[in-house]
Design a protein around this motif. Structure first.
Motif, PDB file in Angstrom:
ATOM      1  N   SER A  39       0.823  -1.203   0.000  1.00 41.87           N
ATOM      2  CA  SER A  39       0.000   0.000   0.000  1.00 41.87           C
ATOM      3  C   SER A  39       0.858   1.253   0.000  1.00 41.87           C
ATOM      4  N   SER A  40       0.292   2.348  -0.495  1.00 40.65           N
ATOM      5  CA  SER A  40       0.996   3.629  -0.496  1.00 40.65           C
ATOM      6  C   SER A  40       1.191   4.175   0.917  1.00 40.65           C
ATOM      7  N   THR A  41       0.455   3.671   1.886  1.00 35.92           N
ATOM      8  CA  THR A  41       0.597   4.109   3.274  1.00 35.92           C
ATOM      9  C   THR A  41       1.665   3.320   4.018  1.00 35.92           C
ATOM     10  N   GLY A  42       2.289   2.343   3.345  1.00 39.95           N
ATOM     11  CA  GLY A  42       3.354   1.564   3.965  1.00 39.95           C
ATOM     12  C   GLY A  42       2.917   0.217   4.497  1.00 39.95           C
ATOM     13  N   ARG A  43       1.651  -0.086   4.431  1.00 40.53           N
ATOM     14  CA  ARG A  43       1.154  -1.367   4.917  1.00 40.53           C
ATOM     15  C   ARG A  43       1.468  -2.461   3.894  1.00 40.53           C
ATOM     16  N   ARG A  44       1.937  -3.606   4.379  1.00 43.79           N
ATOM     17  CA  ARG A  44       2.208  -4.760   3.528  1.00 43.79           C
ATOM     18  C   ARG A  44       1.436  -5.946   4.074  1.00 43.79           C
ATOM     19  N   THR A  45       0.677  -6.608   3.200  1.00 43.64           N
ATOM     20  CA  THR A  45      -0.171  -7.710   3.620  1.00 43.64           C
ATOM     21  C   THR A  45       0.105  -8.932   2.767  1.00 43.64           C
ATOM     22  N   THR A  46       0.209 -10.079   3.414  1.00 35.53           N
ATOM     23  CA  THR A  46       0.284 -11.362   2.732  1.00 35.53           C
ATOM     24  C   THR A  46      -0.935 -12.152   3.179  1.00 35.53           C
ATOM     25  N   SER A  47      -1.686 -12.685   2.208  1.00 34.57           N
ATOM     26  CA  SER A  47      -2.889 -13.423   2.555  1.00 34.57           C
ATOM     27  C   SER A  47      -3.055 -14.616   1.638  1.00 34.57           C
ATOM     28  N   MET A  48      -3.837 -15.592   2.097  1.00 39.84           N
ATOM     29  CA  MET A  48      -4.073 -16.796   1.316  1.00 39.84           C
ATOM     30  C   MET A  48      -5.433 -17.369   1.684  1.00 39.84           C
ATOM     31  N   ASP A  49      -6.180 -17.796   0.658  1.00 38.59           N
ATOM     32  CA  ASP A  49      -7.426 -18.502   0.898  1.00 38.59           C
ATOM     33  C   ASP A  49      -7.108 -19.958   1.181  1.00 38.59           C
ATOM     34  N   LEU A  50      -7.759 -20.508   2.187  1.00 33.60           N
ATOM     35  CA  LEU A  50      -7.567 -21.902   2.558  1.00 33.60           C
ATOM     36  C   LEU A  50      -8.855 -22.665   2.257  1.00 33.60           C
ATOM     37  N   PRO A  51      -8.808 -23.989   2.217  1.00 37.42           N
ATOM     38  CA  PRO A  51     -10.011 -24.759   1.896  1.00 37.42           C
ATOM     39  C   PRO A  51     -11.173 -24.447   2.839  1.00 37.42           C
ATOM     40  N   GLY A  52     -12.369 -24.445   2.261  1.00 38.99           N
ATOM     41  CA  GLY A  52     -13.558 -24.149   3.048  1.00 38.99           C
ATOM     42  C   GLY A  52     -13.680 -22.665   3.294  1.00 38.99           C
ATOM     43  N   PRO A  53     -14.275 -22.279   4.400  1.00 36.32           N
ATOM     44  CA  PRO A  53     -14.488 -20.859   4.686  1.00 36.32           C
ATOM     45  C   PRO A  53     -13.311 -20.216   5.425  1.00 36.32           C
ATOM     46  N   PHE A  54     -12.123 -20.754   5.256  1.00 37.60           N
ATOM     47  CA  PHE A  54     -10.974 -20.303   6.028  1.00 37.60           C
ATOM     48  C   PHE A  54     -10.034 -19.460   5.182  1.00 37.60           C
ATOM     49  N   GLY A  55      -9.253 -18.642   5.847  1.00 42.80           N
ATOM     50  CA  GLY A  55      -8.252 -17.816   5.186  1.00 42.80           C
ATOM     51  C   GLY A  55      -7.169 -17.463   6.187  1.00 42.80           C
ATOM     52  N   TRP A  56      -6.069 -16.934   5.668  1.00 49.21           N
ATOM     53  CA  TRP A  56      -4.935 -16.557   6.503  1.00 49.21           C
ATOM     54  C   TRP A  56      -4.449 -15.193   6.043  1.00 49.21           C
TER      55      TRP A  56
END
Length: 65
Positions: A39-56
């Motif tokens: 992001s331009s505000t300096g925030r960095r995010t790593t995310s991943m969808d997992l099986p079913g209704p889950f995510g990380w």
């Protein structure tokens, strides 16, 4: 009720430009693996969808100098 604005553009396969009222960000990946967002505000995010209704998701903020 506050007015919101958000727009996402696909600029290349696997790369998106996201714009909102206060900042912009670039997102890469995500089709079948992790997504990385810078992001331009300096925030960095790593995310991943997992099986079913889950995510990380892991978010880090920029350090002040």
């Amino acid at each position: 009720m506050p007015l919101t604005f958000r727009k996402s553009f696909r600029i290349l396969p696997g790369v998106r430009l996201n714009i909102n009222r206060r900042s912009w960000s670039i997102t890469t990946g995500g089709e079948h693996g992790p997504r990385k967002t810078h992001s331009s505000t300096g925030r960095r995010t790593t995310s991943m969808d997992l099986p079913g209704p889950f995510g990380w998701r892991r978010t880090t903020k920029a350090r002040r100098r």
